[in-house]
Scaffold this active site. Structure first.
Site, PDB file in Angstrom:
ATOM      1  N   GLU A  33      13.374   9.414  58.483  1.00 45.42           N
ATOM      2  CA  GLU A  33      12.736  10.645  58.943  1.00 45.42           C
ATOM      3  C   GLU A  33      13.574  11.924  58.485  1.00 45.42           C
ATOM      4  O   GLU A  33      14.348  12.554  59.423  1.00 45.42           O
ATOM      5  CB  GLU A  33      12.816  10.366  60.586  1.00 45.42           C
ATOM      6  CG  GLU A  33      11.710   9.478  61.087  1.00 45.42           C
ATOM      7  CD  GLU A  33      10.180  10.232  60.872  1.00 45.42           C
ATOM      8  OE1 GLU A  33      10.124  11.555  60.646  1.00 45.42           O
ATOM      9  OE2 GLU A  33       9.193   9.519  61.500  1.00 45.42           O
ATOM     10  N   GLU A  67       7.681   0.903  60.187  1.00 51.86           N
ATOM     11  CA  GLU A  67       7.470   0.661  61.368  1.00 51.86           C
ATOM     12  C   GLU A  67       6.126   0.408  61.922  1.00 51.86           C
ATOM     13  O   GLU A  67       5.008   1.392  61.415  1.00 51.86           O
ATOM     14  CB  GLU A  67       8.259   1.880  62.189  1.00 51.86           C
ATOM     15  CG  GLU A  67       9.499   2.077  61.755  1.00 51.86           C
ATOM     16  CD  GLU A  67      10.199   3.407  62.516  1.00 51.86           C
ATOM     17  OE1 GLU A  67       9.769   3.909  63.297  1.00 51.86           O
ATOM     18  OE2 GLU A  67      11.163   3.858  61.819  1.00 51.86           O
TER      19      GLU A  67
HETATM   20  C1  IPT Z   1      10.325   6.638  64.391  1.00 47.21           C
HETATM   21  C2  IPT Z   1      11.484   6.563  64.151  1.00 47.21           C
HETATM   22  O1  IPT Z   1      11.851   6.405  62.755  1.00 47.21           O
HETATM   23  C3  IPT Z   1      12.172   5.602  64.729  1.00 47.21           C
HETATM   24  O2  IPT Z   1      13.634   5.761  64.822  1.00 47.21           O
HETATM   25  C4  IPT Z   1      11.930   5.574  66.317  1.00 47.21           C
HETATM   26  O3  IPT Z   1      12.404   6.840  66.979  1.00 47.21           O
HETATM   27  C5  IPT Z   1      10.478   5.466  66.452  1.00 47.21           C
HETATM   28  O4  IPT Z   1       9.860   6.599  65.797  1.00 47.21           O
HETATM   29  C6  IPT Z   1       9.998   5.591  67.800  1.00 47.21           C
HETATM   30  O5  IPT Z   1      10.521   4.907  68.811  1.00 47.21           O
HETATM   31  S1  IPT Z   1       9.515   8.248  63.790  1.00 47.21           S
HETATM   32  C7  IPT Z   1       8.170   8.778  64.949  1.00 47.21           C
HETATM   33  C8  IPT Z   1       8.067  10.295  64.509  1.00 47.21           C
HETATM   34  C9  IPT Z   1       7.043   8.039  64.685  1.00 47.21           C
END
Ligand code: IPT
Length: 996
Positions: free
Chosen positions: A413, A498
């Site tokens: 990010e 993710e």
């Molecule tokens: C994404 C991040 O990479 C991760 O660190 C964490 O914050 C997650 O979201 C949520 O828990 S970034 C998000 C804008 C999708």
């Protein structure tokens, strides 16, 4: 030796200054080392005020002594200070650490000495005997300082001044607690003259020849000859000079993979120093768009792993780390993304050893610049270039020897920009053997893997199932990729860095993502995330409880968004983990009505040996079980096995369960509730991830007898079809009449609790219900679902008619509750007919407070279990008889209380305590069976409590029978609940017999 190439001139954007050394591997060396862990003198100065005492090293000062040294603070995207790069506010908590280092009398003379810092947040200035050695930034990265002639025999005074905020903080905006301090090892290292400054054994495996390859690389000026020895492989090599060094073919070298973590002990030495390495021969490569390990395609079932502990924060503890990895292995995890920074170096040794693939991520995130349109983002500003490169370099150099590391990740990010492209270029040049990952490269301009976070399942298909057109939905930046970029993206492996956000109850809707992984180019992905980051705090009453953002009085914070793990802060696996583990299992079984099972290996490298298939023939009154040994299964192979179940038993069964048991990787101890044989009470199969007498449960599947001819039954252990259901008899129900269930004798008195049943449409919003704007929780609040009021419209000997509504609105639910005696008990029928402008509902059911006398009741149910389940969170459950010693064993409130503990597919529920209460669901009343929950609190009480400890002392026992209960989804970060799992405000009927 100092690193003149990266030692920057003094300046605010700098990564470091002073006598810093080039980054190198973290090697197990026989050179002298002094661990400086222990108690240091400590002064904390904040805004001119100082507090003095002692401080352990390693530790975060904000986690010591219950707030004496300040407090942790949690933000997700926001920077907690003004965006004025590279400056930070003057009010900057600054810890001054000081200790005497007594050089042992036998400390070698000659050579040089270094101070090695493995992790300091966020900036350290090092002084030895009054001489400033330099300054370093990059909290989760190793830095070495050359001590020159500052180190003296005998006593030395070492001082490390740590500033919580620094220019480096701009590069460390990860979603986690801000935890200042020296939180990893501090060591004094002796570097012998002619020692092995760095050793890189590039260990490859050539799938074409089946041979291992070892290409050594030495840095610095080692004394020659340098020898390499690996007795197990019969390797003994000596090189007389740098020009001598050549790659070695290792014919007998067996490959390393996460499934077969084969390591070889290798020593490399010369007259000055010997280092020990554990080498794994392994190739991680992209071939025709497919990610391969050792020549075989891989689909990685992974998790994002932060370093977090409720008391220690990011301080490493080997025993805890081992237990953590063992828990992952128990739940079919085979990959870790080290979100969002390199872990303690020892973790990589453990991953090599236990067999986990690692995507090793740089300590780099600038997410908060998004709030100012990425203006001045460090990824693009040339003034930050060296700092970013320094970070990437330290990441790669430290861990390059590890077999487990199969990819480098540039960070997280941080938008995109030339500095990231430069980091990729440097990495590719330095280590061409590992693919490069970075999610923010939406044009696939400089990375090797096309990565996304939280796409919808439809977006995944855009990349994998379509040959052209946009690769993302129109709202996502990647949708603007040119045709050429999109074409390139479609030549890369697809990776979900993710997905399925595991916050609170959930995640729901995992299955579609896992199904999509069947595509050859889909390389799998990592759930967000493995573990909650809750921290322990001291409450005013002297007890301790778990805390999230805001609990330490932070002005800027993101609440409980920091608690989004598959396991909670004390390692308790949630229902989402059980569901996910079953869906991604490395071996999958299926079974049919004839008792014939098929077992298929999804492994890429290892044979399945000594596997066992355990079956259960499940009925309301008896659950038979037996074992069938599995033949050896080669990677990807499948086998069909007849279970040999007695045909009469099979004909009478409601369901047949099969479970693959693995004797090799231990599972966790079985948890309550447990499946039992209803006839004998003997334990039956535990949940996925748990241990049986014959091995760990790797995968569970089930055949379920259709509920009603012509309708679709619930299909647990991978449930996918939602049943459209228009309940028979519901739509025509007329409030005010009391027509008892067919075939019943009117006039029987039901137990008092039946008369007290009232409609319920509210659930305590889950974290996912609170996602998106407006959220489902907002819509439910607007519609005042939590304020449902009831009025008895009519009552006679055979039933009650109710009208329920919410304040200041005409929307209502008309309920017609009737009962009648049957030879089997009292048969109850409830028809609920909503009218008016209801939103989609979290649930539609009946609830009653059974009273505190039932608080100690033992619970037994015949339905879906053992874990809580919802229509879109049923991937790991099956039909069986399950028993819990008490209501509190069914579920526990989350750190932030919310809906939990629902179990669907109900056939029979029995409570034994203050008496006996049994509910037998009419199997043929509707296409879909109801679910139940038992709770010590009302949904309103759960919804109102910010923390578990804020819940009132329980005063009742609420039994809820839900004709419908909505899915969970992952809207806390990701797509909303799939419409098929929403509950429309439509008529429903519940029909059941009560006994006791
Ligand atoms: C994404 C991040 O990479 C991760 O660190 C964490 O914050 C997650 O979201 C949520 O828990 S970034 C998000 C804008 C999708």
């Amino acid at each position: 030796m100092t690193d003149t190439t990266t030692a920057p001139a003094k300046g605010d954007f700098a990564a470091a200054s002073g006598t810093i050394c080039p980054p190198r591997s973290h090697l197990a060396s026989d050179a002298r080392r002094l661990d400086l862990a222990g108690t240091w003198d400590f002064t904390l100065t904040t805004s001119g005020r100082s507090v003095t005492g002692t401080m352990p090293v390693p530790a975060h000062w904000v986690l010591q002594d219950d707030g004496r040294w300040g407090s942790p603070a949690y933000t997700n995207v926001s920077y907690p200070f003004p965006l004025d790069p590279p400056h930070v506010p003057d009010a900057n908590p600054t810890g001054h650490y000081r200790r005497t280092v007594t050089l042992p009398a036998d400390w070698p003379t000659g050579g040089s000495n270094r101070l090695r810092l493995l992790g300091v947040e966020s900036e350290a200035t090092v002084t030895l005997n009054g001489a400033v050695l330099g300054l370093t930034r990059g909290s989760r990265l190793t830095r070495e300082f050359d001590l020159g002639d500052a180190l003296r025999p005998g006593d030395n005074v070492l001082e490390i001044t740590v500033r919580q905020w620094s220019p480096g903080s701009y590069l460390e905006d990860q979603d986690q607690w801000w935890l200042p301090g020296i939180f990893r090892d501090v060591e004094l290292l002796h570097r012998p003259d002619g020692g092995l400054e760095d050793v890189w054994l590039r260990a490859d495996f050539d799938p074409a020849t089946g041979e291992g390859l070892l290409a050594p690389e030495f840095a610095g000026a080692p004394a020659w000859p340098v020898t390499l020895s690996c007795p197990e492989l019969g390797l003994q090599v000596a090189w007389d000079g740098p020009d001598d060094v050549a790659p070695l073919a290792v014919p007998g070298g067996e490959p390393w993979s996460a499934e077969t973590p084969r390591l070889y002990d290798v020593t490399v030495g010369n007259a000055a120093e010997t280092v020990a390495l554990r080498v794994g021969f392994r190739r991680s490569a992209i071939v025709d768009g497919v990610w391969q390990v050792n020549g075989r395609p891989v689909t990685l079932p992974g998790v994002n792993r932060h370093e977090t502990h409720p008391r220690r924060g990011r301080v490493f503890d080997e025993e805890a780390a081992r237990a953590d990895l063992a828990l992952m292995k128990a739940y079919n995890v085979n990959t870790i993304r080290t979100s969002h920074y390199p872990p303690h170096p020892r973790l990589l040794d453990l991953c090599d050893e236990v067999g986990l693939y690692v995507m090793l991520e740089n300590d780099y995130e600038t997410h908060g610049f998004e709030h100012i349109g990425w203006e001045g983002n460090p990824s693009s500003d040339p003034r930050w270039r060296d700092a970013l490169l320094d970070r990437m370099r330290r990441t790669v150099e430290r861990d390059k020897n590890h077999a487990s590391v199969i990819a480098w990740s540039l960070g997280n990010e941080a938008h995109t920009g030339p500095n990231l492209a430069a980091a990729a270029a440097w990495t590719r040049d330095r280590d061409p053997s590992r693919p490069i990952h970075y999610e923010g490269d939406h044009e696939a301009a400089y990375t090797d893997v096309y990565s996304r976070m939280y796409p919808t399942v439809e977006e995944v298909a855009l990349v994998l199932e379509h040959d052209a057109g946009p690769v993302a939905s129109p709202t996502h930046e990647a949708s603007r990729a040119s045709a050429e970029d999109a074409a390139r993206i479609r030549t890369q492996p697809y990776f979900l860095c993710e997905y399925v956000h595991a916050m609170g109850t959930g995640p729901g809707g995992i299955e579609g993502y896992v199904d999509a992984m069947a595509h050859p180019r889909h390389a799998g992905g990592c759930v967000w995330e493995w573990r909650d980051h809750a921290l322990e705090r001291l409450l005013p009453d002297g007890t301790r409880a778990f805390a999230y953002g805001g609990d330490f009085g932070e002005a800027v914070h993101d609440g409980n968004f920091v608690c989004d793990g598959l396991v909670n802060a004390v390692s308790r696996p949630g229902a989402g983990l059980v569901a996910w583990a079953n869906l991604v299992a490395p071996v999958v079984a299926s079974v049919d009505a004839a008792g014939v099972a098929e077992v298929r290996s999804r492994l890429a490298h290892a044979d399945i040996a000594d596997g066992l298939l355990r079956w259960e023939c499940v009925g309301a009154d008896r659950t038979l079980t037996g074992d069938v040994p599995l033949p050896r299964l080669a990677p990807g192979a499948s086998v069909t096995v007849s279970l040999g179940i007695d045909p009469d038993a099979l004909a009478a069964a409601d369901a047949v369960t099969v479970a693959v048991l693995d004797p090799r990787t231990p599972g966790i101890a079985p948890r309550e509730p447990r499946e039992i044989d209803p006839a004998t009470g003997e334990p039956r199969l535990p949940a996925v991830g748990e241990q049986t007498d014959a091995g760990r449960v790797v995968h569970v599947a089930q055949w379920v007898r259709p509920n009603d001819p012509g309708t679709t039954p619930e299909t647990p252990a991978g449930a996918r079809e939602a049943t459209p259901d228009t309940p028979a008899g519901a739509s025509g129900a007329t409030p005010g009449t009391a027509d008892g269930p067919a075939g019943a004798d009117a006039g029987a008195e039901p137990p008092a609790w039946v008369r007290a049943l009232r409609p319920v449409v509210f659930r305590a919003p889950t974290d996912n219900d609170r996602g998106h704007r407006p959220s489902d929780a907002d819509r439910w609040a607007d519609a005042r679902l939590d304020l449902l009021e009831h009025r008895v419209v009519g009552r006679n000997a055979t039933g009650i008619t109710l009208r329920s509504g919410v304040p200041d609105a005409a929307r209502r639910i008309d309920t017609h509750l009737t009962w009648a005696a049957t030879p089997d008990g009292v048969r109850v029928r409830a028809t609920m007919v909503p009218s008016g402008d209801w939103p989609t509902l979290p649930r539609l059911g009946l609830t009653v407070d059974l009273g505190p006398a039932w608080a100690e009741a033992a619970v037994r149910w015949y339905g879906l279990g053992p874990t809580e389940n919802y229509p879109d969170l049923a991937g790991g459950v099956r039909v069986g008889t399950f028993a819990a010693p008490g209501i509190d064993d069914l579920w526990a409130p989350e750190i932030r209380p919310q809906e939990a503990g629902h179990r669907g597919g109900l056939r029979r529920l029995t409570l034994e305590g203050a008496g006996r209460l049994e509910v037998e669901i009419d199997p043929h009343a509707e296409g879909r069976r109801p679910g139940f929950s038992l709770a010590r609190w009302t949904p309103q009480q759960l919804a109102a409590a910010p923390h578990a400890e804020d819940l009132p002392d329980p005063s009742g026992v609420w039994l809820t029978l839900d004709a419908r209960h909505a899915g969970i989804g992952t809207a806390s970060c990701g797509p909303a609940t799939d419409p098929q799992f929403r509950v429309a405000a439509e008529p429903v009927t519940l029909t059941f017999t009560v006994r006791g």
